[in-house]
Enzyme design. Structure first.
Site, short mmCIF file in Angstrom:
data_model
loop_
_atom_site.label_atom_id
_atom_site.label_comp_id
_atom_site.label_asym_id
_atom_site.label_seq_id
_atom_site.Cartn_x
_atom_site.Cartn_y
_atom_site.Cartn_z
N LYS A 192 -4.96 -27.33 6.28
CA LYS A 192 -5.66 -26.04 6.32
C LYS A 192 -7.15 -26.27 6.46
CE LYS A 192 -1.96 -23.52 5.55
NZ LYS A 192 -1.34 -22.80 6.67
N ASP A 206 -5.32 -25.66 10.71
CA ASP A 206 -4.83 -24.28 10.66
C ASP A 206 -5.84 -23.40 9.93
OD1 ASP A 206 -3.43 -21.94 10.41
OD2 ASP A 206 -1.65 -22.82 9.49
N GLU A 230 -5.08 -23.88 14.89
CA GLU A 230 -4.06 -22.84 14.75
C GLU A 230 -4.65 -21.59 14.11
OE1 GLU A 230 -0.34 -24.35 13.37
OE2 GLU A 230 0.12 -22.52 12.25
N GLU A 261 2.65 -17.15 14.33
CA GLU A 261 3.38 -16.77 13.12
C GLU A 261 3.17 -15.30 12.76
OE1 GLU A 261 0.90 -19.44 10.54
OE2 GLU A 261 1.48 -18.03 9.00
N ASP A 308 8.15 -18.00 14.92
CA ASP A 308 8.95 -18.29 13.72
C ASP A 308 10.20 -17.44 13.86
OD1 ASP A 308 10.15 -18.08 11.14
OD2 ASP A 308 8.25 -18.67 10.21
N HIS A 321 6.74 -22.26 13.53
CA HIS A 321 6.18 -22.05 12.20
C HIS A 321 7.34 -21.89 11.23
CE1 HIS A 321 5.12 -19.20 8.92
NE2 HIS A 321 4.01 -19.90 8.86
#
Lengths: 362, 362
Positions: B167, B196, B222, B248, B271, B298
């Site tokens: 992250k 992300d 992301e 996602e 996802d 995801h």
């Protein structure tokens, strides 16, 4: 002005007449979800949203289970802050859909409180450009016989409407054209006639239909195809030769921005009970103004008469015969084609809660 | 193969470790909603969806109140027909949001039934390009100290991962850069490192961050900003100099089409539990292939290992340490950087229902 209580209820209200359009089939009930918020000063704000018969339980669950914790104990006056917190709290299972309808109901209640606290009706509270707006009667009449359609139209004119919207998307285009031609004949050359396809067509079909309607002076063609196809809307507008209206199935400010940018629509049509409430509605109106476009509305005319009257770029208000009318005191006043915004503080809509309670879903 | 029963349950599952990212704050529970469908031949299909802690009640209400009537008594094999009917039955309160998650769970159960009926594992049932796919370990670690981040990464490598996602979106960009540089050092020059942002940045901030990460060989960036801003994604991709992944928070096939067309993303990332199920996931994979793009995923790796393995344009599978892992028999097998698709019929995921029942919300 701390929020002390939130009461949310889910009603399933039978319709006196079964309604029909090109995408929802026959509609026998409306789902109706209310949010009532009280603050420490003893005021109550009332908000609501609706659907044609499905999804009410999910909307109610979002308010009851997800939004309650964001609201209780918060300052009711910080609506932008609360809106942002509601949105992000449920974003993963939200970002549209039932969450937007849930937030809409809450947001309407919060702005109702703000208006009541100021002692102002919404139309003045939000800027007061006018206290009235041109209105049209929205028929939900796809399966009506031609005779019933004519009778409904004559009834609308007797009730002082000067503009009418009818459903299109019959199995054969020639039937639609016959019905449009007949209504144009009744309305004369100048009174606006809108048509609503309720997403029933592919793009090629919508273009063919728009071209056929164009000679009958159709004011706009509404929801000609699915709201997910921006470029398709632009093609319909350019090749069909009739201005395009859409918005009742758009659920974010961003979707309106994209529909205007990529879809080249002429009439953005938010519904304050479906687009995220007053907070989003007013941004859509400003976005439309920035693009030199009017703003029109879908549904909940008792709320939106204020919002349209307040802004400088109002087009027509849809006055829509949903099933909730008998449960509202003070029905909307139509005067020579105009709907009048009432002077009661807030939105001024008062429900007969006892009558509604017969339809409560537990 | 008539549908005889539908059981749907809503669980609230505590996480062993509190997770954090740039938009969901601290996540202590996952909402987990299951759909179990049985047919007249005695087979049971299992589907599920999840959220980081809100919205589960609304998803459950959609399945229980809105979709049940569409499903019971219908032919379980006509999945496209059922999908269309579910979508339009709730479109007004749906078109994304909780409804898409509800349909996803049902659709997964229906395709599980189809695989079981054929006696084939999904990866073969859907075309069987490979039976394995490159995998990365997805850390949810924004608030981890640098030491904890390093320890987690070393643990991932010991578990045979050869690619890692971390992250980003710390209060200061310099902190993100320090953490990225440290992980790149551990991974060496060639093992992929993804980052992300979980929608935490404005477009200008995302461009600045991407430029700072580029020299550390970041594989993709992301969710650099909100999924509603297509053109913003295109700017980030062009001006930031790092390929962009997102998906996602997209909830329709059309949103993926628009994100590819207007957003110029490099890694569409559906996802299956959030995009509308297998039916939509496979169209997104085909859409990506048509655009000469890979498809990545995801979450829900136990399902998506099959879907990615089956198609010719698979990028990495995210293997994500969500809280549902302890409740699933047969944890996913990682072998030298690859995740292996199992040979059990259907998706092959078997839950410990008794253990789950401790977290049932009534």
């Amino acid at each position: 002005m701390i929020i002390q209580s939130l009461q949310t209820d889910y009603y399933r209200i039978p319709l006196p007449v079964v309604l029909s359009d090109a995408s929802h089939g026959e509609v026998t009930h409306f789902d109706f979800v209310t949010a009532r918020i009280t603050t420490a000063d003893g005021l109550e704000g009332v908000g609501y949203t609706f659907t044609p018969g499905t999804g009410g339980a999910a909307i109610h669950a979002h308010i009851d289970r997800d939004l309650r914790g964001v609201l209780l104990g918060a300052d009711a006056g910080r609506i932008e802050q609360l809106w942002k917190r509601m949105w992000w709290h449920v974003h993963f299972a939200g970002r549209g859909g039932a969450l937007t309808l849930a937030i809409s109901a809450v947001d309407i209640a919060l702005w109702d409180l703000a208006g009541k606290r100021a002692g102002e009706p919404w139309w003045r509270f939000f800027g007061g450009c006018e206290n009235r707006v041109r209105a049209y009667a929205g028929g939900v009449d796809l399966q009506f016989t031609l005779d019933a359609l004519v009778a409904q139209t004559e009834g609308f004119l007797e009730r002082d409407f000067r503009a009418i919207k009818m459903k299109v998307g019959r199995p054969n285009l020639s039937e639609d054209v016959e019905r449009v031609a007949r209504l144009r004949q009744i309305l004369g050359p100048d009174q606006p006639l809108m048509v609503d396809g309720n997403m029933g067509w592919r793009v090629d079909e919508a273009i063919r239909a728009a071209r056929a309607f164009a000679e009958h002076g159709v004011y706009w063609i509404e929801e000609p195809t699915i709201p997910d196809d921006y470029e398709g809307h632009a093609r319909i507008a350019r090749e069909g030769g009739v201005p395009v209206a859409t918005g009742e199935n758009l659920r974010t400010l961003h979707e309106f921005e994209q529909m205007i940018r990529y879809g080249e629509i002429a009439f953005p049509e938010p519904d304050v009970a479906l687009c995220g409430g007053v907070t989003v509605w007013r941004k859509i109106a400003g976005l439309a103004e920035a693009h030199n476009l009017p703003v029109t509305t879908h549904g909940v005319h008792d709320l939106q008469v204020h919002l349209l009257a307040a802004v400088p770029n109002a087009s027509f208000l849809e006055v829509h015969m949903f099933g909730v009318e008998p449960y509202i005191r003070h029905p909307i006043e139509i005067d020579n084609g105009y709907a009048i915004a009432p002077d009661r503080p807030g939105h001024g809509v008062e429900f007969d809660w006892e009558m509604l309670s017969n339809h409560l879903v537990r």
